[in-house]
Motif scaffolding. Sequence first.
Motif, PDB file in Angstrom:
ATOM      1  N   CYS A   1     -78.016  37.300  35.472  1.00 55.13           N
ATOM      2  CA  CYS A   1     -77.372  38.365  34.697  1.00 55.13           C
ATOM      3  C   CYS A   1     -77.261  37.992  33.222  1.00 55.13           C
TER       4      CYS A   1
ATOM      5  N   ALA B   1     -74.867  46.476  29.412  1.00 55.83           N
ATOM      6  CA  ALA B   1     -75.538  47.018  30.595  1.00 55.83           C
ATOM      7  C   ALA B   1     -76.349  45.935  31.300  1.00 55.83           C
TER       8      ALA B   1
ATOM      9  N   HIS C   1     -75.558  44.595  35.183  1.00 58.84           N
ATOM     10  CA  HIS C   1     -76.480  45.361  36.030  1.00 58.84           C
ATOM     11  C   HIS C   1     -76.420  44.947  37.499  1.00 58.84           C
ATOM     12  N   ASP C   2     -76.170  43.665  37.777  1.00 53.97           N
ATOM     13  CA  ASP C   2     -76.065  43.185  39.159  1.00 53.97           C
ATOM     14  C   ASP C   2     -74.624  42.892  39.565  1.00 53.97           C
TER      15      ASP C   2
ATOM     16  N   GLY D   1     -77.392  49.185  42.606  1.00 53.29           N
ATOM     17  CA  GLY D   1     -77.557  49.984  41.403  1.00 53.29           C
ATOM     18  C   GLY D   1     -77.083  51.413  41.616  1.00 53.29           C
TER      19      GLY D   1
ATOM     20  N   TYR E   1     -72.983  51.254  40.284  1.00 52.38           N
ATOM     21  CA  TYR E   1     -72.562  51.672  38.939  1.00 52.38           C
ATOM     22  C   TYR E   1     -71.156  52.272  38.973  1.00 52.38           C
TER      23      TYR E   1
ATOM     24  N   VAL F   1     -77.350  50.883  34.646  1.00 50.02           N
ATOM     25  CA  VAL F   1     -77.029  50.137  35.870  1.00 50.02           C
ATOM     26  C   VAL F   1     -77.539  50.893  37.094  1.00 50.02           C
TER      27      VAL F   1
ATOM     28  N   HIS G   1     -81.535  50.724  37.426  1.00 45.11           N
ATOM     29  CA  HIS G   1     -82.273  49.508  37.074  1.00 45.11           C
ATOM     30  C   HIS G   1     -83.194  48.993  38.170  1.00 45.11           C
TER      31      HIS G   1
ATOM     32  N   VAL H   1     -82.923  48.002  30.334  1.00 48.08           N
ATOM     33  CA  VAL H   1     -82.355  47.184  31.411  1.00 48.08           C
ATOM     34  C   VAL H   1     -83.330  47.087  32.577  1.00 48.08           C
ATOM     35  N   TYR H   2     -84.032  48.168  32.850  1.00 45.76           N
ATOM     36  CA  TYR H   2     -85.064  48.166  33.900  1.00 45.76           C
ATOM     37  C   TYR H   2     -86.078  47.058  33.629  1.00 45.76           C
TER      38      TYR H   2
ATOM     39  N   ASP I   1     -84.483  43.218  33.392  1.00 47.79           N
ATOM     40  CA  ASP I   1     -84.302  42.667  34.735  1.00 47.79           C
ATOM     41  C   ASP I   1     -85.621  42.123  35.278  1.00 47.79           C
TER      42      ASP I   1
END
Length: 200
Positions: free
Chosen positions: A35, A59, A63-64, A97, A101, A119, A122, A136-137, A140
């Motif tokens: 992260c 974000a 995200h995780d 995800g 979120y 989030v 992602h 973010v996509y 990651d």
Amino acid sequence: MKQSKLDYHQYADFNRDQIIAKMRTMLKPNRLEHCLRVEQTAIELATEQQADPTVAGLAGLVHDYAKQRPKADFEAVIQTDHLDPELLNYGSAIWHGYVGYLMVQRELGINDNRILRAVKYHTIGAPVMDVYAQIVYMADYIEPGRDFAGVTDARKLTHARLWDGVVYQNAQTMKRLVTHEQAVYPAAIAAYNVIVAGQQ
């Protein structure tokens, strides 16, 4: 790991150190380190895209957030929030995800839709993805700890043109799911039909 100096408190009920402390109680060390790397990669991509690095960094950091939550936590949210019941047929790969979120929103006090969408989308993408969801996509997918066939190509594509990275990742993910005969959540198919089959 390089530390962000950005002020996340403007978008959350907690500052960065407090968020990380909370995540440390919920995530295994290797997941937390991931992260942190995604956070930094998202900040770098935001700078390239002339987007807000604070929004992207926060974000990326969270995200995780829900990645390692118990199954029952997700099932409760799906049921009480009247989410798509089809979600119950899937697992944490989708849930963290697409459902997580909401946990980010409620438990961290993050209400900025740019962060929440990033989030939410992602893992599988979406037919419409703003720059933060795209960042973010890809962050990651290409963070420095990633080591898989094609990651070098993904990094080059992403830094050259963010959307090309999104197309690449989405196509590769769908190919992997089909090759391994894994069920594909319908929203992921809808995303693929726009991102790859109907490229912008």
